[in-house]
Design a protein around this motif. Structure first.
Motif, mmCIF file in Angstrom:
data_model
loop_
_atom_site.group_PDB
_atom_site.id
_atom_site.type_symbol
_atom_site.label_atom_id
_atom_site.label_comp_id
_atom_site.label_asym_id
_atom_site.label_seq_id
_atom_site.Cartn_x
_atom_site.Cartn_y
_atom_site.Cartn_z
ATOM 1 N N PHE A 1 70.755 -3.600 4.309
ATOM 2 C CA PHE A 1 71.555 -3.775 3.236
ATOM 3 C C PHE A 1 71.512 -3.867 1.744
ATOM 4 C CE2 PHE A 1 75.688 -5.516 1.864
ATOM 5 C CZ PHE A 1 76.202 -4.337 2.085
ATOM 6 N N ALA A 2 70.941 -4.595 1.175
ATOM 7 C CA ALA A 2 70.690 -5.300 0.370
ATOM 8 C C ALA A 2 70.047 -4.214 -0.212
ATOM 9 C CB ALA A 2 69.999 -6.703 0.312
ATOM 10 N N ALA A 3 69.063 -3.688 0.392
ATOM 11 C CA ALA A 3 67.763 -2.615 -0.148
ATOM 12 C C ALA A 3 68.960 -0.985 -1.138
ATOM 13 C CB ALA A 3 67.256 -2.236 0.664
ATOM 14 N N PHE A 4 69.820 -0.801 -0.239
ATOM 15 C CA PHE A 4 71.209 -0.512 0.222
ATOM 16 C C PHE A 4 72.099 -0.461 -1.527
ATOM 17 C CE2 PHE A 4 70.633 1.925 4.908
ATOM 18 C CZ PHE A 4 69.598 2.319 4.631
ATOM 19 N N GLU A 5 72.271 -1.827 -1.574
ATOM 20 C CA GLU A 5 72.904 -1.584 -2.448
ATOM 21 C C GLU A 5 71.969 -1.913 -3.545
ATOM 22 O OE1 GLU A 5 76.670 -4.988 -1.079
ATOM 23 O OE2 GLU A 5 74.329 -5.956 -0.961
ATOM 24 N N ALA A 6 70.790 -1.890 -3.715
ATOM 25 C CA ALA A 6 70.164 -1.797 -5.244
ATOM 26 C C ALA A 6 70.577 -0.434 -5.383
ATOM 27 C CB ALA A 6 68.634 -2.424 -4.281
ATOM 28 N N LEU A 7 69.865 0.498 -4.433
ATOM 29 C CA LEU A 7 69.217 1.483 -5.152
ATOM 30 C C LEU A 7 70.713 2.358 -5.228
ATOM 31 C CD1 LEU A 7 67.254 3.134 -1.893
ATOM 32 C CD2 LEU A 7 66.777 2.627 -3.722
ATOM 33 N N ALA A 8 72.120 1.564 -5.074
ATOM 34 C CA ALA A 8 73.636 2.380 -5.325
ATOM 35 C C ALA A 8 73.920 1.839 -6.456
ATOM 36 C CB ALA A 8 74.628 2.187 -4.500
ATOM 37 N N THR A 9 72.043 0.981 -7.373
ATOM 38 C CA THR A 9 73.116 0.483 -8.838
ATOM 39 C C THR A 9 72.463 1.841 -9.647
ATOM 40 O OG1 THR A 9 70.950 -0.521 -9.063
ATOM 41 C CG2 THR A 9 73.249 -1.543 -8.152
ATOM 42 N N VAL A 10 71.216 2.648 -9.028
ATOM 43 C CA VAL A 10 70.323 3.784 -9.455
ATOM 44 C C VAL A 10 71.157 4.976 -10.103
ATOM 45 C CG1 VAL A 10 68.794 5.309 -9.072
ATOM 46 C CG2 VAL A 10 68.581 3.425 -8.449
ATOM 47 N N PRO A 11 71.127 5.753 -11.290
ATOM 48 C CA PRO A 11 71.919 6.420 -11.462
ATOM 49 C C PRO A 11 71.871 7.564 -10.819
ATOM 50 C CG PRO A 11 71.167 5.664 -13.128
ATOM 51 C CD PRO A 11 70.547 4.741 -12.281
ATOM 52 N N ALA A 12 73.079 8.390 -9.918
ATOM 53 C CA ALA A 12 73.308 9.716 -9.105
ATOM 54 C C ALA A 12 71.908 10.577 -9.083
ATOM 55 C CB ALA A 12 74.353 9.971 -9.439
ATOM 56 N N LEU B 1 80.864 4.414 -2.541
ATOM 57 C CA LEU B 1 82.937 4.706 -2.142
ATOM 58 C C LEU B 1 83.565 3.237 -1.935
ATOM 59 C CD1 LEU B 1 82.394 7.527 -0.103
ATOM 60 C CD2 LEU B 1 83.811 7.650 -2.740
ATOM 61 N N GLY B 2 82.402 1.917 -1.843
ATOM 62 C CA GLY B 2 83.080 1.173 -1.305
ATOM 63 C C GLY B 2 82.943 -0.389 -0.632
ATOM 64 N N VAL B 3 81.527 0.012 0.167
ATOM 65 C CA VAL B 3 81.395 -0.259 1.345
ATOM 66 C C VAL B 3 80.756 -1.862 0.483
ATOM 67 C CG1 VAL B 3 80.434 -0.602 3.652
ATOM 68 C CG2 VAL B 3 81.676 1.350 3.081
ATOM 69 N N ARG B 4 81.458 -3.112 1.008
ATOM 70 C CA ARG B 4 81.003 -4.481 0.987
ATOM 71 C C ARG B 4 80.185 -5.136 1.595
ATOM 72 N NH1 ARG B 4 81.014 -1.482 -2.600
ATOM 73 N NH2 ARG B 4 82.011 -1.574 -4.926
ATOM 74 N N LEU C 1 79.348 -1.119 7.289
ATOM 75 C CA LEU C 1 78.225 -0.043 6.964
ATOM 76 C C LEU C 1 77.478 0.009 7.669
ATOM 77 C CD1 LEU C 1 76.430 2.164 4.400
ATOM 78 C CD2 LEU C 1 74.934 -0.282 4.587
ATOM 79 N N ALA C 2 77.246 -0.608 9.027
ATOM 80 C CA ALA C 2 76.729 -0.218 10.320
ATOM 81 C C ALA C 2 77.764 1.186 10.692
ATOM 82 C CB ALA C 2 76.085 -0.830 11.192
ATOM 83 N N ALA C 3 78.752 0.617 11.045
ATOM 84 C CA ALA C 3 80.547 1.305 11.352
ATOM 85 C C ALA C 3 80.570 1.993 10.627
ATOM 86 C CB ALA C 3 81.438 0.361 11.314
#
Length: 514
Positions: A287-298, A346-349, A354-356
């Motif tokens: 999950f932490a990795a996904f959060e980090a990737l979400a900071t990368v420009p799309a 989109l806001g999952v925190r 996220l799993a659900a």
């Protein structure tokens, strides 16, 4: 898949009554064939399976994703997903107090199997390279039995089968022998090993259709009553794009349309099994990795996700270590990574949310719902049908004995048990276009238990409805469906279906407290 409701049957005949009658007939047959050890063994299995959890087999072509889907349904890594020898044999997964894997030879010899754990998506391996049998001499593995503590397996025994289109004919035949057994040597009957089947499709080719037709015919019509189709690895249909499941739904609809014309499946559901399993076992570092990737420009992340190799390459500037990126590809696939990135943007925190969300988008919850309605709520009926069908074949193989007197009773139960009639009709409703208005067809599907066997679901009432309203509505349903069945312009198929609906409503009345 939990069995929660004692389904209504006609004339006060509940599912428990059907099971009791099946037990009685099996016991009577055992007295008839008491000198035939082989038939007595089959009858002992019939008696056991009436008491045991429902048996559901996962079948399909090679590499269809059966083991991955099994892990997703159980919510644990219980089945190896890499292409090892264990995927070439039938494997039974049952609830057990402690994890254990046992290999069985055709003669009943046993050997403990070493279980090895690794990383990535292939986190479990059964080592069959050096088995020590409890009886002297080398042997081939006939099947594996896995005991594993699991709430899901406590309700349903799941059987993982080899691919039906394997390059080895013998490997493919292992699945056929389990689900549609022919007579064994000497003309003795054999019993289907499963009560219901989930058939995985990646494409609908002639091999799949032939096997489903064979499954539908069963052993002299004694095959499993329930067959659900799954468009497996659905995320790959759209090449891992974010809209892959939309493409998969279109494919599932096409498969369903083609299969409905033949009545081979009761439903077809698209499922991304890899994503479903990864969602059920999502780890905090992921999950932490996904959060980090979400900071990368799309646009930068989009370029990196053009291929798995490009995403995991060591010289990438992405803010996640290459080893962890490779693990994300292995466990979630490109589709899962794109979906997780979108959800976090989109806001999952948190990881639980996220799993659900990932599980909901994988299709696994829709599949569980269908399995609950089609299999879980009818578990007792499906088990009784398997036992009675096997009993029919055993008694038929003993002509000129007391079996001749018992056989008509068995066949009467197979013909008269209304739950069997409902299941067959629900299957035919998907193939036959009855000349009824769409709302009436929807009511027919519902009263037959197509959306669930609870009384309020059959009658289209809220869950907290009072018994007086249930009784009045059921009386109205009996009258309505009887009138439709007696309509002078109703053809035979329509009249038969309407009479069955009336009997379903009568069963609801019979099950209500007096």
């Amino acid at each position: 898949m939990t069995h929660r409701f004692d389904t209504a049957a006609p004339a006060g005949r509940t599912t428990s009554t059907v099971l009791a009658e099946a037990h009685e007939l099996v016991a009577a047959a055992a007295r008839v064939v008491d000198r035939d050890d082989y038939s007595r063994g089959l009858l002992a299995d019939c008696a056991y399976r009436l008491r045991a959890p429902l048996r559901v087999a996962l079948a399909g072509s090679i590499k269809a994703g059966k083991s991955t889907l099994l892990n997703a349904l159980v919510g644990q890594a219980v089945a190896p997903t890499d292409a090892t020898e264990c995927t070439r044999v039938v494997t039974w997964y049952r609830d057990g107090a402690t994890p254990a894997v046992t290999a069985y030879a055709a003669d009943g010899a046993r050997a403990n199997v070493i279980v090895r754990r690794g990383g990535g998506a292939h986190g479990l391996t059964f080592d069959l390279s050096a088995l020590t049998w409890d009886v002297a001499g080398p042997r081939e593995v006939d099947h594996l039995e896995v005991d594993w503590p699991s709430a899901a397996l406590a309700q349903t025994t799941i059987i993982d089968t080899p691919g039906t289109s394997s390059l080895s004919r013998e490997v493919s035949q292992r699945t056929a022998r389990l689900l549609t057994p022919a007579e064994v040597e000497g003309g003795s009957p054999a019993a289907p090993g499963a009560d219901a089947v989930v058939y995985l499709l990646r494409r609908l080719d002639a091999t799949d259709v032939r096997f489903l037709e064979q499954l539908g015919a069963g052993a002299g019509g004694a095959g499993p009553l329930g067959v659900i189709g799954v468009v497996s690895r659905a995320d790959e249909i759209g090449a891992g794009r974010i809209d892959a499941l939309h493409s998969a739904r279109d494919v599932a609809a096409r498969f369903a349309g083609e299969l409905e014309r033949t009545g081979l499946c009761q439903a077809v559901i698209p499922v991304a099994g890899l994503l479903a399993y990864a969602a059920s076992t999502l780890r905090q570092p992921e999950f932490a990795a996904f959060e980090a990737l979400a900071t990368v420009p799309a646009e930068v992340l989009g370029d990196a996700l053009l291929s798995a190799d490009r995403f995991a390459r060591a010289d990438s500037a992405l803010p996640v270590a290459p080893e962890l990126r490779a693990q994300l590809v292995d466990r979630f696939g490109l589709f899962g990574i794109r979906m997780a990135n979108m959800l976090i943007r989109l806001g999952v925190r948190d990881s639980g949310s996220l799993a659900a969300e990932l599980a909901a988008r994988s299709g696994i919850e829709e599949l569980r719902s269908v399995l609950e309605v089609q299999f879980g709520q009818r578990a007792e009926e499906l088990k009784a049908h398997s036992a009675l069908s096997t009993l029919d074949r055993i008694l038929t193989a003993h002509p000129g004995t007391e079996a001749d007197r018992l056989l008509p009773r068995v066949r009467a139960r197979l013909a008269d048990v209304h739950g069997f009639t409902e299941l067959r009709l629900l299957g035919r409703l998907r193939t036959e276009e009855l000349p009824l208005p769409a709302p009436v067809l929807a009511d027919l599907h519902r009263i037959l238990g197509g959306t669930g066997v609870a009384a309020h679901l059959r009658l289209g009432l809220p869950v907290d409805v009072d018994p007086r309203t249930v009784r009045a509505t059921a009386f109205d349903a009996v009258r309505t469906w009887r009138n439709r069945a007696a309509h002078p312009l109703a053809d035979q198929a329509t009249a038969t279906a309407c009479r069955a609906a009336a009997r379903s409503a009568e069963g609801i009345l019979a099950a209500l407290p007096r």
